[in-house]
Write a protein that holds these residues in place. Structure first.
Motif, mmCIF file in Angstrom:
data_model
loop_
_atom_site.group_PDB
_atom_site.id
_atom_site.type_symbol
_atom_site.label_atom_id
_atom_site.label_comp_id
_atom_site.label_asym_id
_atom_site.label_seq_id
_atom_site.Cartn_x
_atom_site.Cartn_y
_atom_site.Cartn_z
ATOM 1 N N TYR A 136 0.839 -1.193 0.000
ATOM 2 C CA TYR A 136 0.000 0.000 0.000
ATOM 3 C C TYR A 136 0.877 1.248 0.000
ATOM 4 N N THR A 139 -1.485 6.556 1.349
ATOM 5 C CA THR A 139 -2.900 6.945 1.313
ATOM 6 C C THR A 139 -3.810 5.737 1.473
ATOM 7 N N LYS A 141 -3.883 3.175 -0.781
ATOM 8 C CA LYS A 141 -4.144 2.586 -2.090
ATOM 9 C C LYS A 141 -3.255 1.350 -2.286
#
Length: 162
Positions: A136, A139, A141
């Protein structure tokens, strides 16, 4: 080196592999030709340079000679935690030696997670079997999702990831 169809070496290897078991490594090899072969010494190293002999496997050929497939195996009951490099030292009846290619297998205590190198350049390595890995950004994502033990991370820029 052992093997090679055009070689005049005393042993021709058809295959040479190392297979990880639950608590051991199994070294397997097959020859298709042997002449004056006394035995094989199975050797292991932690750095692919300094090898120690783990055991000796005597030729299955009659008087060290064969032109048939012969299957061999050796079990390393105590592989080192981390990288294990294996090779075969083939010894002729007259004492001459030759070496196989080197095979690497990683053996890690399954209770311990290891990820390397640090920092990672192009490939992330980890020691888990059957693990789902997600990388990840900060943020949250998901950038990479993989079940592989070697993950190509060259597509993401330098930074800190979870």
């Amino acid at each position: 080196m052992l093997g090679g169809i055009t070689s005049a070496l005393p042993v021709e290897l058809l295959s040479f592999e190392v297979v990880k078991q639950a608590t051991s490594d199994v070294v397997k090899w097959t020859t298709v030709y042997e002449t004056s072969n006394s035995h094989f010494n199975v050797q292991r190293s932690a750095d692919a340079s300094n090898f120690e002999t783990l055991g000796r496997v005597v030729s299955k050929g009659v008087d060290g000679n064969s032109n048939q497939k012969l299957n061999y195996s050796f079990i390393d009951q105590a592989p080192q935690n981390g990288h294990n490099y294996y090779r075969l030292e083939q010894v002729d009846i007259d004492g001459k030696i030759s070496f196989s290619d080197i095979k690497r297998i990683d053996f890690f205590d399954t209770q311990e997670l290891s990820i390397w190198p640090n920092p990672i350049k192009n490939t992330l390595h980890l020691n888990l079997e059957n693990a789902q890995v997600r990388i990840y950004d900060l943020t949250g994502k998901v950038l990479i999702q993989s079940k592989e033990k070697e993950i190509d991370v060259s597509s993401i820029s330098k930074g800190i990831y979870i």
